[in-house]
Design a protein around this motif. Structure first.
Motif, short mmCIF file in Angstrom:
data_model
loop_
_atom_site.label_atom_id
_atom_site.label_comp_id
_atom_site.label_asym_id
_atom_site.label_seq_id
_atom_site.Cartn_x
_atom_site.Cartn_y
_atom_site.Cartn_z
N ALA A 38 -67.28 49.27 61.30
CA ALA A 38 -67.27 48.07 62.32
C ALA A 38 -65.92 47.14 62.29
CB ALA A 38 -68.45 47.31 62.39
N ALA A 39 -65.79 47.07 60.78
CA ALA A 39 -64.55 46.24 60.34
C ALA A 39 -64.10 46.68 58.87
CB ALA A 39 -65.17 44.81 60.31
N SER A 40 -62.70 46.44 58.79
CA SER A 40 -62.12 46.79 57.53
C SER A 40 -62.45 45.65 56.36
CB SER A 40 -60.62 47.00 57.69
OG SER A 40 -60.07 45.79 58.12
N PHE A 41 -62.14 46.03 55.33
CA PHE A 41 -62.23 44.92 54.05
C PHE A 41 -60.89 45.16 53.19
CE2 PHE A 41 -64.64 48.93 52.94
CZ PHE A 41 -64.25 49.00 51.61
N SER A 42 -61.05 44.15 52.41
CA SER A 42 -59.68 44.06 51.52
C SER A 42 -60.22 44.77 50.04
CB SER A 42 -59.55 42.73 51.19
OG SER A 42 -58.76 42.08 52.26
N VAL A 43 -59.54 45.45 49.59
CA VAL A 43 -59.85 46.20 48.29
C VAL A 43 -59.69 45.52 47.08
CG1 VAL A 43 -59.50 48.51 49.46
CG2 VAL A 43 -57.68 47.61 48.15
N SER A 44 -60.65 45.69 46.28
CA SER A 44 -60.49 45.10 44.88
C SER A 44 -59.14 45.03 44.27
CB SER A 44 -61.44 45.17 43.97
OG SER A 44 -61.66 46.43 43.50
N GLY A 45 -58.78 44.70 42.88
CA GLY A 45 -57.56 45.13 42.21
C GLY A 45 -58.15 45.84 41.36
N GLN A 46 -59.31 46.81 41.34
CA GLN A 46 -59.50 47.79 40.58
C GLN A 46 -59.48 49.12 41.28
OE1 GLN A 46 -62.57 44.86 38.99
NE2 GLN A 46 -62.60 46.56 37.10
N SER A 47 -58.86 50.11 41.11
CA SER A 47 -59.23 51.61 41.48
C SER A 47 -60.21 52.10 40.65
CB SER A 47 -58.16 52.33 41.40
OG SER A 47 -57.78 52.59 40.08
N PHE A 48 -61.04 53.28 40.94
CA PHE A 48 -61.97 53.70 40.26
C PHE A 48 -62.10 55.25 40.23
CE2 PHE A 48 -63.25 53.04 44.30
CZ PHE A 48 -63.98 54.18 44.77
N LYS A 49 -62.36 55.95 38.98
CA LYS A 49 -62.24 57.35 38.75
C LYS A 49 -63.76 57.99 39.17
CE LYS A 49 -58.60 57.36 35.37
NZ LYS A 49 -58.28 57.76 34.17
N VAL A 50 -63.51 59.40 39.67
CA VAL A 50 -64.73 60.01 39.83
C VAL A 50 -64.61 61.52 39.83
CG1 VAL A 50 -66.09 60.96 41.86
CG2 VAL A 50 -65.42 58.48 41.82
N THR A 51 -65.76 62.14 39.10
CA THR A 51 -65.65 63.59 38.80
C THR A 51 -66.91 64.19 39.42
OG1 THR A 51 -66.80 63.40 36.91
CG2 THR A 51 -64.49 63.40 36.83
N ALA A 52 -66.76 65.49 39.90
CA ALA A 52 -67.84 66.15 40.25
C ALA A 52 -67.83 67.55 40.30
CB ALA A 52 -68.29 65.89 41.93
N ASP A 53 -68.85 68.36 40.07
CA ASP A 53 -68.80 69.80 39.62
C ASP A 53 -68.36 70.47 40.89
OD1 ASP A 53 -69.21 69.43 37.19
OD2 ASP A 53 -71.18 69.92 37.02
N ARG A 54 -69.11 70.17 41.98
CA ARG A 54 -68.80 70.96 43.20
C ARG A 54 -69.25 69.93 44.45
NH1 ARG A 54 -68.71 76.22 44.51
NH2 ARG A 54 -69.68 76.67 46.84
N TYR A 70 -55.99 43.11 46.81
CA TYR A 70 -55.49 42.28 45.77
C TYR A 70 -55.38 42.89 44.30
CZ TYR A 70 -57.61 39.01 49.22
OH TYR A 70 -57.93 38.19 50.47
N THR A 71 -54.37 41.90 43.52
CA THR A 71 -54.49 42.26 42.24
C THR A 71 -55.62 41.53 41.62
OG1 THR A 71 -52.93 40.59 41.55
CG2 THR A 71 -51.85 42.67 42.35
N LEU A 72 -55.70 41.87 40.26
CA LEU A 72 -56.91 41.25 39.40
C LEU A 72 -56.60 39.78 39.32
CD1 LEU A 72 -58.13 43.91 36.75
CD2 LEU A 72 -59.30 42.87 38.86
N ASP A 73 -55.28 39.29 39.51
CA ASP A 73 -55.17 37.96 39.31
C ASP A 73 -54.80 37.25 40.67
OD1 ASP A 73 -52.66 38.99 40.21
OD2 ASP A 73 -51.40 38.42 38.55
N GLY A 74 -55.18 38.10 41.74
CA GLY A 74 -55.55 37.37 43.00
C GLY A 74 -54.43 37.47 44.20
N GLN A 75 -53.22 38.07 43.65
CA GLN A 75 -52.06 38.30 44.41
C GLN A 75 -52.20 39.34 45.55
OE1 GLN A 75 -49.35 36.41 44.14
NE2 GLN A 75 -50.50 35.43 42.43
N LYS A 76 -51.94 39.29 46.72
CA LYS A 76 -51.87 40.20 47.83
C LYS A 76 -51.04 41.31 47.39
CE LYS A 76 -53.53 37.01 51.66
NZ LYS A 76 -53.16 36.61 52.92
N THR A 77 -51.67 42.74 47.99
CA THR A 77 -50.93 43.73 47.67
C THR A 77 -51.23 44.85 48.75
OG1 THR A 77 -50.16 45.58 45.96
CG2 THR A 77 -52.37 44.96 45.83
#
Length: 211
Positions: A38-54, A70-77
Protein backbone atom coordinates in the motif's frame (compact mmCIF):
# COMPACT_ATOMS: atom_id res chain seq x y z
CA UNK A 1 13.95 -24.53 -19.47
CA UNK A 2 16.23 -24.60 -16.45
CA UNK A 3 19.17 -22.40 -15.59
CA UNK A 4 21.68 -22.80 -12.77
CA UNK A 5 23.67 -19.99 -11.19
CA UNK A 6 26.53 -20.15 -8.69
CA UNK A 7 28.55 -17.49 -6.92
CA UNK A 8 28.44 -14.05 -5.34
CA UNK A 9 26.89 -11.07 -7.04
CA UNK A 10 26.17 -7.37 -6.59
CA UNK A 11 22.90 -5.53 -7.17
CA UNK A 12 23.77 -4.59 -10.77
CA UNK A 13 23.62 -8.26 -11.77
CA UNK A 14 20.12 -8.64 -10.31
CA UNK A 15 20.81 -11.95 -8.58
CA UNK A 16 17.89 -13.87 -7.13
CA UNK A 17 17.39 -13.64 -3.37
CA UNK A 18 15.09 -14.94 -0.76
CA UNK A 19 15.10 -13.75 2.84
CA UNK A 20 13.01 -12.36 5.63
CA UNK A 21 13.82 -9.25 7.61
CA UNK A 22 13.82 -8.82 11.37
CA UNK A 23 10.76 -6.60 11.00
CA UNK A 24 8.88 -9.55 9.51
CA UNK A 25 8.33 -10.99 12.97
CA UNK A 26 5.82 -8.21 13.59
CA UNK A 27 4.00 -8.93 10.32
CA UNK A 28 3.25 -12.63 10.78
CA UNK A 29 -0.26 -13.38 9.61
CA UNK A 30 -0.92 -9.84 8.33
CA UNK A 31 -2.08 -9.83 4.70
CA UNK A 32 -1.58 -7.00 2.21
CA UNK A 33 -4.47 -6.54 -0.22
CA UNK A 34 -3.90 -8.20 -3.61
CA UNK A 35 -0.29 -8.94 -2.77
CA UNK A 36 0.89 -5.37 -3.37
CA UNK A 37 2.33 -2.81 -0.98
CA UNK A 38 0.00 0.00 0.00
CA UNK A 39 2.93 2.33 0.66
CA UNK A 40 6.72 2.36 0.70
CA UNK A 41 8.87 3.06 3.78
CA UNK A 42 12.29 4.49 4.49
CA UNK A 43 14.86 1.80 5.25
CA UNK A 44 16.99 1.94 8.38
CA UNK A 45 20.71 2.57 8.46
CA UNK A 46 21.41 -1.11 9.04
CA UNK A 47 21.43 -3.86 6.44
CA UNK A 48 20.95 -7.43 7.63
CA UNK A 49 22.40 -10.83 6.71
CA UNK A 50 20.46 -14.03 6.07
CA UNK A 51 21.35 -17.63 5.40
CA UNK A 52 19.13 -20.58 4.46
CA UNK A 53 19.91 -24.18 3.58
CA UNK A 54 17.18 -24.31 0.95
CA UNK A 55 14.59 -21.93 -0.48
CA UNK A 56 11.80 -22.94 -2.86
CA UNK A 57 9.68 -20.24 -4.46
CA UNK A 58 6.94 -20.05 -7.08
CA UNK A 59 5.86 -17.07 -9.18
CA UNK A 60 9.20 -15.26 -9.24
CA UNK A 61 10.16 -11.87 -10.69
CA UNK A 62 13.06 -9.46 -10.12
CA UNK A 63 13.84 -5.87 -11.09
CA UNK A 64 16.07 -2.95 -10.06
CA UNK A 65 15.01 -0.19 -7.67
CA UNK A 66 16.27 2.43 -5.23
CA UNK A 67 15.57 2.30 -1.48
CA UNK A 68 15.47 5.65 0.27
CA UNK A 69 16.57 5.62 3.87
CA UNK A 70 18.92 6.92 6.54
CA UNK A 71 22.39 6.37 7.87
CA UNK A 72 22.71 5.55 11.56
CA UNK A 73 23.46 9.21 12.28
CA UNK A 74 20.23 10.32 10.59
CA UNK A 75 21.53 11.47 7.22
CA UNK A 76 19.36 10.70 4.20
CA UNK A 77 20.75 8.21 1.70
CA UNK A 78 19.75 5.96 -1.20
CA UNK A 79 20.58 2.27 -1.76
CA UNK A 80 20.44 0.55 -5.17
CA UNK A 81 18.79 -2.85 -4.78
CA UNK A 82 17.47 -5.80 -6.75
CA UNK A 83 13.86 -6.43 -5.70
CA UNK A 84 13.03 -10.14 -5.71
CA UNK A 85 9.32 -10.95 -5.60
CA UNK A 86 7.64 -14.31 -4.97
CA UNK A 87 4.01 -15.33 -4.93
CA UNK A 88 4.93 -18.02 -2.39
CA UNK A 89 8.10 -19.43 -0.83
CA UNK A 90 9.41 -21.84 1.80
CA UNK A 91 12.71 -21.44 3.68
CA UNK A 92 14.57 -24.30 5.38
CA UNK A 93 16.89 -23.62 8.31
CA UNK A 94 16.81 -19.84 8.08
CA UNK A 95 19.11 -17.55 10.07
CA UNK A 96 18.98 -13.75 10.12
CA UNK A 97 21.29 -11.33 11.90
CA UNK A 98 21.74 -7.59 12.31
CA UNK A 99 24.48 -5.79 14.24
CA UNK A 100 24.04 -2.44 15.98
CA UNK A 101 27.47 -0.85 16.53
CA UNK A 102 28.82 1.71 19.01
CA UNK A 103 26.31 1.31 21.86
CA UNK A 104 27.62 3.12 24.97
CA UNK A 105 29.17 0.73 27.52
CA UNK A 106 28.35 -2.30 25.36
CA UNK A 107 29.98 -1.75 21.99
CA UNK A 108 28.32 -3.80 19.26
CA UNK A 109 25.11 -5.74 19.95
CA UNK A 110 23.95 -8.55 17.64
CA UNK A 111 20.37 -9.68 17.10
CA UNK A 112 19.99 -13.16 15.64
CA UNK A 113 16.76 -14.83 14.52
CA UNK A 114 16.31 -18.46 13.45
CA UNK A 115 13.25 -20.26 12.08
CA UNK A 116 12.31 -23.28 9.99
CA UNK A 117 14.99 -25.37 11.66
CA UNK A 118 12.85 -28.46 12.26
CA UNK A 119 10.69 -30.49 9.90
CA UNK A 120 8.51 -27.47 9.08
CA UNK A 121 10.12 -24.70 6.99
CA UNK A 122 9.27 -21.01 7.26
CA UNK A 123 6.59 -19.93 4.76
CA UNK A 124 5.81 -16.63 3.03
CA UNK A 125 3.27 -15.31 0.53
CA UNK A 126 3.60 -12.20 -1.66
CA UNK A 127 7.17 -11.70 -0.55
CA UNK A 128 9.39 -8.78 -1.64
CA UNK A 129 13.10 -8.62 -0.76
CA UNK A 130 15.37 -5.65 -1.46
CA UNK A 131 18.79 -7.24 -1.76
CA UNK A 132 22.30 -5.80 -2.04
CA UNK A 133 24.45 -8.95 -2.23
CA UNK A 134 23.85 -12.69 -2.71
CA UNK A 135 25.68 -16.01 -2.99
CA UNK A 136 23.74 -19.23 -3.70
CA UNK A 137 23.17 -22.14 -6.04
CA UNK A 138 19.99 -21.38 -8.02
CA UNK A 139 17.82 -23.37 -10.43
CA UNK A 140 15.11 -21.54 -12.42
CA UNK A 141 12.24 -23.15 -14.29
CA UNK A 142 10.87 -21.44 -17.42
CA UNK A 143 12.91 -18.29 -16.95
CA UNK A 144 12.54 -15.11 -19.04
CA UNK A 145 15.45 -12.65 -18.87
CA UNK A 146 15.19 -9.09 -20.14
CA UNK A 147 11.44 -8.44 -19.89
CA UNK A 148 10.14 -4.97 -18.96
CA UNK A 149 9.58 -4.79 -15.20
CA UNK A 150 5.88 -3.93 -15.54
CA UNK A 151 5.34 -7.01 -17.75
CA UNK A 152 6.92 -9.54 -15.38
CA UNK A 153 3.58 -11.24 -14.79
CA UNK A 154 4.81 -14.54 -13.35
CA UNK A 155 5.54 -12.85 -10.01
CA UNK A 156 3.17 -10.88 -7.75
CA UNK A 157 3.84 -7.61 -9.63
CA UNK A 158 5.87 -4.51 -8.78
CA UNK A 159 5.48 -3.06 -5.29
CA UNK A 160 3.70 0.12 -6.29
CA UNK A 161 3.10 2.91 -3.80
CA UNK A 162 6.08 5.24 -3.60
CA UNK A 163 8.55 2.71 -4.96
CA UNK A 164 11.42 4.16 -6.99
CA UNK A 165 11.67 1.73 -9.89
CA UNK A 166 11.42 2.10 -13.66
CA UNK A 167 8.49 -0.01 -14.96
CA UNK A 168 10.18 -0.07 -18.37
CA UNK A 169 13.53 -1.20 -17.01
CA UNK A 170 15.22 -4.62 -17.01
CA UNK A 171 13.55 -7.52 -15.22
CA UNK A 172 13.56 -11.30 -15.18
CA UNK A 173 10.90 -13.83 -14.21
CA UNK A 174 10.44 -17.58 -13.77
CA UNK A 175 7.69 -20.05 -12.92
CA UNK A 176 9.73 -21.26 -9.94
CA UNK A 177 13.20 -21.12 -8.40
CA UNK A 178 15.14 -23.31 -5.97
CA UNK A 179 18.11 -21.90 -4.05
CA UNK A 180 20.55 -23.79 -1.83
CA UNK A 181 23.31 -22.59 0.51
CA UNK A 182 21.94 -19.05 0.48
CA UNK A 183 24.02 -16.19 1.92
CA UNK A 184 22.75 -12.69 1.36
CA UNK A 185 22.63 -9.10 2.54
CA UNK A 186 19.41 -7.06 2.23
CA UNK A 187 17.95 -3.70 3.20
CA UNK A 188 14.24 -4.52 3.46
CA UNK A 189 11.63 -7.29 3.24
CA UNK A 190 7.85 -7.08 3.02
CA UNK A 191 5.37 -9.94 2.89
CA UNK A 192 1.65 -10.47 2.74
CA UNK A 193 1.98 -13.30 5.25
CA UNK A 194 5.08 -14.69 6.95
CA UNK A 195 4.94 -17.86 9.07
CA UNK A 196 8.15 -18.43 11.03
CA UNK A 197 7.94 -21.94 12.46
CA UNK A 198 10.16 -22.61 15.47
CA UNK A 199 11.04 -18.93 15.78
CA UNK A 200 13.89 -18.08 18.15
CA UNK A 201 15.39 -14.61 18.63
CA UNK A 202 18.36 -13.69 20.80
CA UNK A 203 20.50 -10.64 21.63
CA UNK A 204 24.18 -10.76 22.52
CA UNK A 205 27.15 -8.42 22.78
CA UNK A 206 29.81 -8.47 20.09
CA UNK A 207 29.54 -9.18 16.35
CA UNK A 208 27.77 -12.53 15.94
CA UNK A 209 26.32 -12.83 12.46
CA UNK A 210 24.82 -15.69 10.46
CA UNK A 211 27.88 -15.61 8.19
Amino acid sequence: MESQVRGGTRWKRFAVVMVPSVAATAAIGVALAQGALAASFSVSGQSFKVTADRVEGTGFSQYGALDQGYTLDGQKTVHPVAVSAFKSATLKNMCQSVVTPNIPLLGSVSLKLTAGTGDTPAEADNLYIDVADLAADATFKNIDIGVAAKDASKGPGMKGGGEQANPFGFAQQADSVTLTDVKQTAWATTAGTFKLSGLHMSLSTGVKECY
